[in-house]
Design a protein around this motif. Sequence first.
Motif, short mmCIF file in Angstrom:
data_model
loop_
_atom_site.label_atom_id
_atom_site.label_comp_id
_atom_site.label_asym_id
_atom_site.label_seq_id
_atom_site.Cartn_x
_atom_site.Cartn_y
_atom_site.Cartn_z
N VAL A 1 -7.45 -0.91 7.54
CA VAL A 1 -7.14 -0.33 7.53
C VAL A 1 -6.22 -1.03 8.91
O VAL A 1 -6.28 -0.67 10.05
CB VAL A 1 -6.56 1.41 7.53
N ARG A 2 -5.20 -0.89 8.68
CA ARG A 2 -3.96 -1.53 9.94
C ARG A 2 -2.93 -0.57 10.79
O ARG A 2 -2.66 0.63 10.01
CB ARG A 2 -3.04 -2.71 9.75
N GLY A 3 -3.21 0.14 11.77
CA GLY A 3 -3.10 0.52 12.60
C GLY A 3 -3.55 1.55 14.00
O GLY A 3 -4.74 1.08 14.09
N THR A 4 -3.26 2.84 14.03
CA THR A 4 -4.19 3.29 15.69
C THR A 4 -3.91 5.14 15.10
O THR A 4 -2.78 5.58 14.84
CB THR A 4 -3.82 2.93 17.11
N ILE A 5 -4.20 5.53 16.20
CA ILE A 5 -4.38 7.24 15.89
C ILE A 5 -5.27 7.06 17.73
O ILE A 5 -5.59 7.07 17.41
CB ILE A 5 -5.40 7.67 15.07
N LEU A 6 -4.15 7.95 17.49
CA LEU A 6 -4.04 8.00 19.40
C LEU A 6 -4.37 6.89 20.33
O LEU A 6 -5.58 6.95 21.38
CB LEU A 6 -5.20 9.23 19.55
N GLY A 7 -4.12 5.81 19.70
CA GLY A 7 -4.45 4.41 20.72
C GLY A 7 -5.36 4.01 19.85
O GLY A 7 -5.95 2.87 20.60
N PHE A 8 -6.88 4.51 19.07
CA PHE A 8 -7.89 3.93 18.53
C PHE A 8 -7.58 3.75 16.98
O PHE A 8 -7.06 3.81 16.57
CB PHE A 8 -8.89 5.11 18.65
N PRO A 9 -8.10 1.86 16.82
CA PRO A 9 -8.40 2.18 15.86
C PRO A 9 -8.86 3.18 14.52
O PRO A 9 -9.40 4.19 14.99
CB PRO A 9 -9.21 0.19 15.49
N VAL A 10 -8.18 2.85 13.05
CA VAL A 10 -8.33 3.67 12.56
C VAL A 10 -10.11 3.93 12.41
O VAL A 10 -10.60 5.69 11.90
CB VAL A 10 -7.72 3.60 11.05
N VAL A 11 -10.44 3.45 12.07
CA VAL A 11 -12.34 3.59 11.80
C VAL A 11 -12.63 4.19 13.17
O VAL A 11 -13.44 5.13 12.12
CB VAL A 11 -12.96 1.64 11.04
N THR A 12 -12.13 3.60 14.19
CA THR A 12 -13.41 4.30 15.46
C THR A 12 -12.24 5.82 15.16
O THR A 12 -14.00 6.28 15.01
CB THR A 12 -12.72 3.59 16.34
#
Length: 88
Positions: free
Chosen positions: A48-59
């Motif tokens: 998955v590409r993208g970020t959540i609150l500046g973190f990669p989704v997997v992180t």
Amino acid sequence: MIDDPPADAAPVILPNGPSPVLPRWRLAVGIGIPFCAVDLALPWLDRVRGTILGFPVVTAWLFAWFVLTSACLGTVWVLHDRHLGDDD
């Protein structure tokens, strides 16, 4: 270690009444759900590409499961094991 009672054994009556949930369900909620959410979801989340609150989704997923694993363990304790007490 907790073992399942034999099928012909009488149910154990605890101070608050018999527990309707067998130990295997406690393990499934407390350990199985977090294990599956982390170990089985990572191969798909890594793509998955993208970020959540500046973190990669997997992180972000892994960080979220730090808290959610504690919530699963707390749920098992509140619903099933709270009345057992400590083995001091």
